[in-house]
Structure formats: C-alpha cells, structure tokens
Scaffold this motif. Structure first.
Motif, PDB file in Angstrom:
ATOM      1  N   SER A 243     -18.778 -18.393   4.787  1.00 59.22           N
ATOM      2  CA  SER A 243     -18.192 -19.405   3.588  1.00 59.22           C
ATOM      3  C   SER A 243     -18.413 -20.539   4.922  1.00 59.22           C
ATOM      4  O   SER A 243     -18.129 -22.196   5.114  1.00 59.22           O
TER       5      SER A 243
ATOM      6  N   TYR B  64     -25.532 -19.314  -1.682  1.00 61.46           N
ATOM      7  CA  TYR B  64     -24.782 -18.571  -0.988  1.00 61.46           C
ATOM      8  C   TYR B  64     -24.473 -16.970  -1.426  1.00 61.46           C
ATOM      9  O   TYR B  64     -23.885 -15.978  -0.561  1.00 61.46           O
ATOM     10  N   SER B  65     -23.990 -17.061  -2.672  1.00 62.62           N
ATOM     11  CA  SER B  65     -23.159 -15.282  -3.049  1.00 62.62           C
ATOM     12  C   SER B  65     -24.353 -14.514  -3.236  1.00 62.62           C
ATOM     13  O   SER B  65     -23.677 -13.487  -2.412  1.00 62.62           O
TER      14      SER B  65
ATOM     15  N   SER C 240     -17.100 -12.688   3.834  1.00 65.80           N
ATOM     16  CA  SER C 240     -18.115 -12.370   3.140  1.00 65.80           C
ATOM     17  C   SER C 240     -17.151 -14.520   3.530  1.00 65.80           C
ATOM     18  O   SER C 240     -18.407 -15.803   3.550  1.00 65.80           O
ATOM     19  N   VAL C 241     -15.973 -14.855   4.647  1.00 66.00           N
ATOM     20  CA  VAL C 241     -15.878 -16.060   4.509  1.00 66.00           C
ATOM     21  C   VAL C 241     -16.784 -16.446   6.067  1.00 66.00           C
ATOM     22  O   VAL C 241     -16.776 -17.254   6.494  1.00 66.00           O
TER      23      VAL C 241
ATOM     24  N   THR D  28     -23.930 -22.260  -5.020  1.00 74.32           N
ATOM     25  CA  THR D  28     -22.664 -21.292  -4.809  1.00 74.32           C
ATOM     26  C   THR D  28     -23.641 -20.133  -5.234  1.00 74.32           C
ATOM     27  O   THR D  28     -23.364 -19.155  -4.978  1.00 74.32           O
TER      28      THR D  28
ATOM     29  N   ALA E 215     -18.674 -23.256  -0.636  1.00 76.11           N
ATOM     30  CA  ALA E 215     -17.958 -22.201   0.262  1.00 76.11           C
ATOM     31  C   ALA E 215     -17.208 -21.015   0.346  1.00 76.11           C
ATOM     32  O   ALA E 215     -17.074 -19.884   0.303  1.00 76.11           O
ATOM     33  N   PHE E 216     -16.711 -21.998  -1.658  1.00 75.38           N
ATOM     34  CA  PHE E 216     -15.653 -20.900  -1.575  1.00 75.38           C
ATOM     35  C   PHE E 216     -16.705 -19.974  -2.812  1.00 75.38           C
ATOM     36  O   PHE E 216     -15.866 -17.884  -4.066  1.00 75.38           O
TER      37      PHE E 216
ATOM     38  N   ILE F 215     -16.334 -16.326  -1.158  1.00 74.10           N
ATOM     39  CA  ILE F 215     -15.460 -15.297  -1.055  1.00 74.10           C
ATOM     40  C   ILE F 215     -14.314 -15.007  -2.106  1.00 74.10           C
ATOM     41  O   ILE F 215     -14.211 -13.757  -2.572  1.00 74.10           O
TER      42      ILE F 215
ATOM     43  N   THR G 223     -25.333 -13.410   0.299  1.00 73.44           N
ATOM     44  CA  THR G 223     -24.287 -13.126   0.849  1.00 73.44           C
ATOM     45  C   THR G 223     -23.717 -11.384   0.722  1.00 73.44           C
ATOM     46  O   THR G 223     -23.687 -10.696   1.382  1.00 73.44           O
TER      47      THR G 223
END
Length: 411
Positions: free
Chosen positions: A60, A238-239, A56-57, A235, A359-360, A363, A242
């Motif tokens: 991120s 993008y989650s 997942s990075v 968040t 970004a977190f 992850i 992903t």
C-alpha cells in the motif's frame, strides 16, 4: 556548400535506439520492485513478527506515494529537467531496493517509501519524454514499455520464492536483486542526462483548471465515475497480487507453485492488455468491456473461494481481468474528454484519488483476515468491490464526454 553527413544520421539513429532501449528498461522497473513482495509476504511476516494487515502496508505504501507524489512530480521535472528527474529516480529506486533488503527493521519501511516516491516520479515524467522523442509513435512505444513492464513483473513474481528458498531465508535477496535492473536502466539511460528538457507545465494537470479551455473534471459527474472505476479496479488488482500467494499457501499449495501462479497472472495480464487495447479502439462505448473484465474478476475470486486447488485457472482469469481493466480505464482518460489538456487533468485526478483509495484495499483485506482467521470473508468483501467496479465501469464506459452529455456534479 554544406552536405549532410551520413555518419550524423547514423549517430542519431543509434542515439534514438539507445533512448528507446533506456525507456523500455525504465518501464521494466515500474512493477518489478513491487510484485515480488506478494509471494514472499508470509516469510516477511514471520521474520518481522508482524500481522497480515501490517505486512500488506508494504504494497500500500507505493500506492500512497503514487497518489501524493504525482502532483509534485511535474515541479521536480521543471526544476531539474525530465532526463535528470528520471535518472535521479532510477538511482533513488536502486538505493531504496537495497535499503529495503537490509537486515534492518526500519529499512524495510524506509526503502518501501523511497521506492514508491521514485516510481511515482517515473510514472509521471516518462510519458512526457515519450511524447517529446517519439511524437508519431506514442501509442506503440507506450505499448512496448507497458508490455515490458508486465513481463518484468511476471519474472520478478515467478523468481521470488525460488530465490528466497523453501524456508524463505533468502527473501531479502529475492527483493534486493532488482536493484540491479534499476542500475542497468540508469547505465543505458545515462547519455540522456546531458540534456535538460523542461516540461511545458510546472504544475500537476489534475490541479490545473484551465477554465478558459474546458470544464474541470473535478466538477463533472462523469469524471468522478471514471475516478471511482480507476480506484475500484486498482483495489482489486493490488489486493489480489498482495494476498493470492498467501491464500494459496493456506489451501495447501506450496510457495513455489503459488509464486509461479503470480507470474502467470502477470503474463496473462500482458496478453489481456494487448487484446483489450485493440477492442477499445473498435468500440464507441466501453461499458460491455468493463463489465466483461469485472465478470472475469468475479469468476476468479469465486473460484479461489470454492476450489483453490484450480488456482492456475483462477490466476489466469484474474490476470486477464486486471490487464483488461487497466487498459480500459486508461483509455477513458482520452475517450471521455474533448481536449488533451482535459484528458491530462482527468488522468491526474483519477490516478491520484484512485491510487489513494486502492492503497487501503490490501490493508483492509489483511485486517479482515486477522479478525476472522480465514480467507473466506476477505474474498467475499473483494467480490463486493468487483460488483461496484462493474457498476462504475458500465457508467464511465458510456459514449459520453465530460461537459457535453452530463451536468456538473456541483455548481
């Protein structure tokens, strides 16, 4: 007596048309390098033997670059000129995509870092170029390139698995092919590189206090609410892009169909962007719009959680929520401020902190999946994030302006 020449007018129109096409092509590159990663993430994990959290990075890293590079992008534009900053970024983006696609483990990470830097610079500099060359059409041109951006992202997502193949052996080609789009944009934009226009400021608006003109957003509770909303909606978005394809595959949906659902999500997002933009202009308060977008997200996540076989419906709801949310929060930069410089400062603050926070998201979702071995708990956590998004969306959507209707967050 000097008479103006018609050919000159024709030449200017041609140059203006070529510039517009160049801007639209640049916009097409802003997500096309990122969105195809989700549909082939499982293949990347398998080839590199990495965990879900580490994979997942790859999503991120660009978000971290957006947060960290955005403040220095105006300095780069000031040093080289806006046109050459954009041209250099397109060249760097093409190179980064190629490096990421090489059969070289380190290249996967190096290329991802470089493409994040390139896109971050483009994100900051492109609006300034639009403001310079299309001062009376900023809204429409921005809308066009945003629509092109979403459409290109949808195409990239939808083609990822068909290009990679059912066994995933072609995932490098599925990611690397988009270097060609960056090179095409650079070729069309090339005539602009003869110019060297310097921006008005050589520092990030987020870091420029302008104390004599308006209150800094860093001291405003309302500005922090907008920033929180920016981070929370990013968040969730993008989650989802992903992990949704991986969640669908774990539910028995084939990779190609999951990839098309990702494409559907992006296309519905484009339509939601247009619709939300029209609604925002007709409302003094955006609280209900923000709540509605959050409810769409919640419905989509609950649907995936309890009945993933209807993923085609849930992807549409999540796409509508993501497209509407980003328009709402971007509009707030202007609607919640009383001065264009203050709007720029709020935009810089919210996007830098918001993207760093977001970004977190992928992850943490990946870590929870690795720890629990299922997707139920990660989806419940994401649902909690949506609840927080709804709260801060309603707070920041109120018809208020920074410095006029609320006290400073600190003395």
């Amino acid at each position: 007596m000097t008479v103006s020449s018609p050919p000159l007018t024709s030449e200017r129109r041609t140059r203006g048309g070529l510039l517009l096409v160049g801007i639209l092509l640049i916009g097409a590159n802003l997500r096309a390098a990122i969105t195809p990663v989700g549909p082939v993430l499982g293949f990347i994990q398998h080839d590199h033997g990495i965990s879900a959290a580490l994979a997942s990075v790859l999503i991120s890293i660009p978000l971290v670059a957006f947060a960290l590079v955005s403040p220095i992008a105006p300095i780069i534009a000031r040093r080289f000129g806006m046109e050459r900053a954009l041209g250099g970024s397109l060249a760097l983006l093409a190179l980064a995509i190629v490096i990421r696609s090489l059969p070289w483990s380190a290249g996967l990470w190096i290329g991802t870092v470089l493409l994040g830097i390139a896109i971050a610079i483009i994100n900051v500099v492109l609006p300034s170029l639009i403001k310079r060359d299309f001062p009376d059409r900023v809204g429409s041109v921005t809308g066009w390139y945003s629509a092109v951006q979403g459409t290109a992202a949808a195409i990239a997502s939808g083609l990822a698995v068909p290009i990679a193949g059912s066994d995933g052996s072609g995932w490098r080609l599925a990611l690397g092919i988009w270097a060609g789009l960056a090179l095409i944009a650079l070729a069309v934009f090339w005539p602009q590189l003869r110019s060297r226009t310097l921006p008005n400021h050589d520092r990030a608006a987020a870091l420029d206090p302008h104390p004599e003109r308006y209150r800094s957003p860093w001291k405003s509770a309302l500005a922090w609410q907008v920033t929180a909303y920016m981070g929370l909606q990013s968040t969730v978005f993008y989650s989802i892009i992903t992990w949704l394809p991986s969640i669908e595959r774990s539910a028995g949906i084939d990779p190609t169909t999951a990839g098309f659902h990702q494409s559907e999500l992006q296309l519905v997002g484009v339509l939601a962007t247009i619709t939300a933009a029209a609604l925002v202009q007709r409302t003094r308060s955006q609280s209900l719009l923000a709540l509605g977008a959050a409810l769409f997200s919640a419905a989509g996540i609950i649907g995936v959680l309890f009945n993933p076989s209807l993923a085609v419906l849930w992807a549409a709801l999540l796409g509508a929520a993501g497209g509407a949310s980003i328009v709402i929060v971007l509009s707030m930069f202007g609607l919640r401020t009383s001065h264009h410089g203050q709007a720029a400062a709020l935009s810089g603050m919210a996007q830098s902190i918001g993207y760093l926070f977001a970004a977190f998201g992928p992850i943490v979702i990946g870590l929870i999946h690795d720890a629990t071995g299922n997707w139920q708990v990660p989806l419940l956590v994401l649902l909690g994030v949506v609840v927080a998004q709804a709260i801060f969306g309603m707070l920041s959507g109120r018809n208020r302006v920074v410095g006029l209707h609320e006290p400073a967050a600190s003395a």
